[in-house]
Design a protein around this motif. Structure first.
Motif, PDB file in Angstrom:
ATOM      1  N   ASP A  20      52.087  31.521  -1.960  1.00 17.83           N
ATOM      2  CA  ASP A  20      52.339  32.429  -3.081  1.00 17.83           C
ATOM      3  C   ASP A  20      51.283  33.512  -3.213  1.00 17.83           C
ATOM      4  O   ASP A  20      51.597  34.674  -3.474  1.00 17.83           O
ATOM      5  CB  ASP A  20      52.366  31.646  -4.410  1.00 17.83           C
ATOM      6  N   GLU A  21      50.031  33.109  -3.066  1.00 15.37           N
ATOM      7  CA  GLU A  21      48.952  34.030  -3.394  1.00 15.37           C
ATOM      8  C   GLU A  21      48.110  34.438  -2.198  1.00 15.37           C
ATOM      9  O   GLU A  21      47.212  35.262  -2.356  1.00 15.37           O
ATOM     10  CB  GLU A  21      48.013  33.374  -4.428  1.00 15.37           C
ATOM     11  N   GLY A  22      48.373  33.847  -1.072  1.00 18.86           N
ATOM     12  CA  GLY A  22      47.529  34.129   0.082  1.00 18.86           C
ATOM     13  C   GLY A  22      46.296  33.246   0.081  1.00 18.86           C
ATOM     14  O   GLY A  22      45.980  32.605  -0.916  1.00 18.86           O
ATOM     15  N   CYS A  26      47.368  45.684  14.178  1.00 18.47           N
ATOM     16  CA  CYS A  26      46.850  44.500  13.487  1.00 18.47           C
ATOM     17  C   CYS A  26      46.925  44.658  11.975  1.00 18.47           C
ATOM     18  O   CYS A  26      47.323  43.741  11.249  1.00 18.47           O
ATOM     19  CB  CYS A  26      45.400  44.246  13.891  1.00 18.47           C
ATOM     20  N   PHE A  27      46.509  45.809  11.516  1.00 18.79           N
ATOM     21  CA  PHE A  27      46.570  46.056  10.079  1.00 18.79           C
ATOM     22  C   PHE A  27      47.991  45.902   9.557  1.00 18.79           C
ATOM     23  O   PHE A  27      48.233  45.245   8.543  1.00 18.79           O
ATOM     24  CB  PHE A  27      46.056  47.463   9.762  1.00 18.79           C
ATOM     25  N   ALA A  28      48.932  46.496  10.268  1.00 23.03           N
ATOM     26  CA  ALA A  28      50.319  46.467   9.792  1.00 23.03           C
ATOM     27  C   ALA A  28      50.871  45.045   9.781  1.00 23.03           C
ATOM     28  O   ALA A  28      51.611  44.663   8.866  1.00 23.03           O
ATOM     29  CB  ALA A  28      51.191  47.366  10.662  1.00 23.03           C
ATOM     30  N   GLU A  29      50.506  44.249  10.780  1.00 20.20           N
ATOM     31  CA  GLU A  29      50.983  42.868  10.813  1.00 20.20           C
ATOM     32  C   GLU A  29      50.414  42.085   9.636  1.00 20.20           C
ATOM     33  O   GLU A  29      51.111  41.359   8.948  1.00 20.20           O
ATOM     34  CB  GLU A  29      50.577  42.183  12.122  1.00 20.20           C
ATOM     35  N   GLU A  44      53.124  32.377   8.949  1.00 21.41           N
ATOM     36  CA  GLU A  44      53.074  33.796   9.324  1.00 21.41           C
ATOM     37  C   GLU A  44      51.738  34.402   8.908  1.00 21.41           C
ATOM     38  O   GLU A  44      51.102  35.132   9.657  1.00 21.41           O
ATOM     39  CB  GLU A  44      54.225  34.577   8.651  1.00 21.41           C
ATOM     40  N   GLN A  45      51.342  34.103   7.680  1.00 22.32           N
ATOM     41  CA  GLN A  45      50.045  34.572   7.202  1.00 22.32           C
ATOM     42  C   GLN A  45      48.934  34.129   8.144  1.00 22.32           C
ATOM     43  O   GLN A  45      48.051  34.903   8.515  1.00 22.32           O
ATOM     44  CB  GLN A  45      49.763  33.920   5.857  1.00 22.32           C
TER      45      GLN A  45
END
Lengths: 196, 196, 196, 196
Positions: free
Chosen positions: A28-30, B109-112, A112-113
DNA sequence: TATGAATGAGCGTTCATTCAT
DNA sequence: GATGAATGAACGCTCATTCAT
């Protein structure tokens, strides 16, 4: 059972609670948006106790990733039958994985994060474990029978997982999830990408 | 700001310096790893001045993303000739985009990172601007001529961008970048995914 | 005066307030007993501001020590006249130092703590600066004139500073401070220790 | 504890192990640098068990100090013969103490730390016990025979222990330890300080 | 009695943002 | 307008002590 269980995290309910809370908060928040304090609160556990199970925030994140990776891989191979034709197995793997992503959006978002987090640029990549052989054999068959294009397995993988993840991300982000007919079309498209 | 230029950021060299520094720092350390102070230092600009150009860190990140998205889109269409056959145009778009990613690893990288950052879950998605029409027409032609599968454009997009990004990420992360022959194979594979 | 002053800490009143508060707290509660937060509060300054003047707690402690060492040395040489007989100069140095200790109990306690703190086992030892020459010449004269025993200067120093510090510690800890007559006896005793 | 031994700590090997570990850790890292957990680990004893022997960390520190003080005093009087001339006895006491310090650097460091720790500003000072009488008699003789200066015993003590500790600290900190000839010179100097 | 996992207040430090100059 | 010192809430983490077993 009171000493070891086959899944290292199943044996400790506290550890599970922490990982569960972490999953929710992180997705949710990273990683940075969720503090250890909020995590502890969400897990209903004092801060200090987290540190009895994980060396620190970073290790907790890694551990969660490993957990999820394992789970996803297991889900991918659910009902996998090596005796089935290659194409049937391809469908099974694809559908299994996609279904896992859609039914585990938090796990998907977290992973993904994690994959693109620059402060975690390492992580033991391949924890494919018991399924590694299965996967190798799957690709091996495809090459041998002249069904797959003559591209390295990691490129074939990208041709499959790339669209799969992109579509899962879209579906989770709110775009309507593809119906059954549509899904098969997508799977066919992925097959076309790797098949001769 | 007292002059109108076509690119809103080109008019202000300070703004450029900030965005440039932000790109380097964010891609290396992540959004949270780079402080506004370090950013200011790296840009050779006082902290306070950043806030005269951007409302805050988050807006700066968004602005940088918009910038990069625009640039990437422009790169994608470099030398694009609507008169060429569809397949030739497909190749061009794919190659252009891939080349941009490899030659702009920081931007990539930034965009990902941005794409999967949960604390930025809004972001005006489609800023395709002037190229939107071109893209629509590209897909329209493909459908009309019966060349593309009968799948919605966003799914076709996923079938293309999914592998492209996955391969770019691999190449940037250190895996050897595909040679020219191999590259064409991959493009062919992507074409196979979307073509009837 | 608005840019540099000869004493680096005199120029910044905030820095002074912090060092002053640190002196009080550290001498009362020890390095570890005094938190940065309590220090900030005692100085009437927000925590963050401390870090604009000192890199961290440890640096603050070192800086305070350097400050005190300098001050003590200056006090030691107050009214020192190289033209006076050696014995008169000895008395002067001893009395000055002792008076400084008794009138600056917090500085004395802090310095003793610092000297024996195991987590600070380094510290630029000799910051005697301008007085180094004076001291060297003082000992040199004593050796040359056959007044001092043939022992290395650091041993002579120990024979002087050892009792001085021990007596200062006693006096500060509550034992009645020696009266004037008694004080001269002690100084004589120290002289006897180093004199032939 | 169910047997009476002359040394209260000798009766319990666990207690000894704890104090031994504490000595090592405290002298290396300071009171605050060594946690109860690390102490327990170093002693090979569970944390909880420490609290069965000592009320808390602070008491443990005090107990260790008392132990060391006792040991040092015992060492000081090793081979002490009241029948010997005063000067011979002085030498013996001085040499014994100095030798103890050099051969027990951890004990020495710990005791110095303890002595100047402001959060321990109480500590039953004089636990001279059985040697108190001996010491009193030693000074008494010196006064009576007109050998010692007419200064209170605690000042004479400071004139002796001050240099002794300062020199021991130097020697332990790494400065070369004084050779035999030099040592006698230092002892003579201390004698000069207290002798008429 | 003996244990060691659990606790949570408190630590040193950071940093996005403000605002007096 | 331009600046950068000042701010203080919030961070990740530690550890003396307790108490259920």
């Amino acid at each position: 059972m009171n000493v070891h269980s086959e899944n290292p995290s199943a044996g400790d309910p506290k550890r599970r609670r922490i990982l569960e809370a972490a999953l929710g908060l992180f997705s949710d928040e990273g990683f940075h948006g969720a503090s250890m304090a909020s995590l502890a609160k969400s897990a209903g556990i004092p801060v200090g106790t987290i540190y009895r199970h994980f060396a620190g925030k970073e290790e907790l994140i890694h551990a969660l990733y490993v957990e999820i990776k394992r789970e996803r891989l297991a889900a991918m191979f659910a009902g996998y039958d090596p005796a089935l034709p290659l194409r049937a197995r391809f469908d099974r793997l694809w559908r299994n994985t996609f279904a896992y992503c859609l039914s585990h959006p938090r796990e998907f978002c977290f992973a993904e994060q994690y994959a693109f987090s620059p402060f975690l640029r390492d992580a033991g990549k391949s924890i494919q474990g018991e399924f590694k052989a299965e996967l190798t054999s799957f690709f091996g068959e495809g090459y041998r029978d002249g069904v797959f294009k003559s591209l390295p397995p990691d490129i074939l993988s990208s041709l499959i997982s790339g669209p799969l993840n992109a579509l899962a991300a879209r579906a989770i982000a709110g775009a309507t999830k593809p119906g059954d007919a549509r899904l098969q079309d997508v799977i066919d498209a992925c097959w076309d990408a790797i098949a001769v």
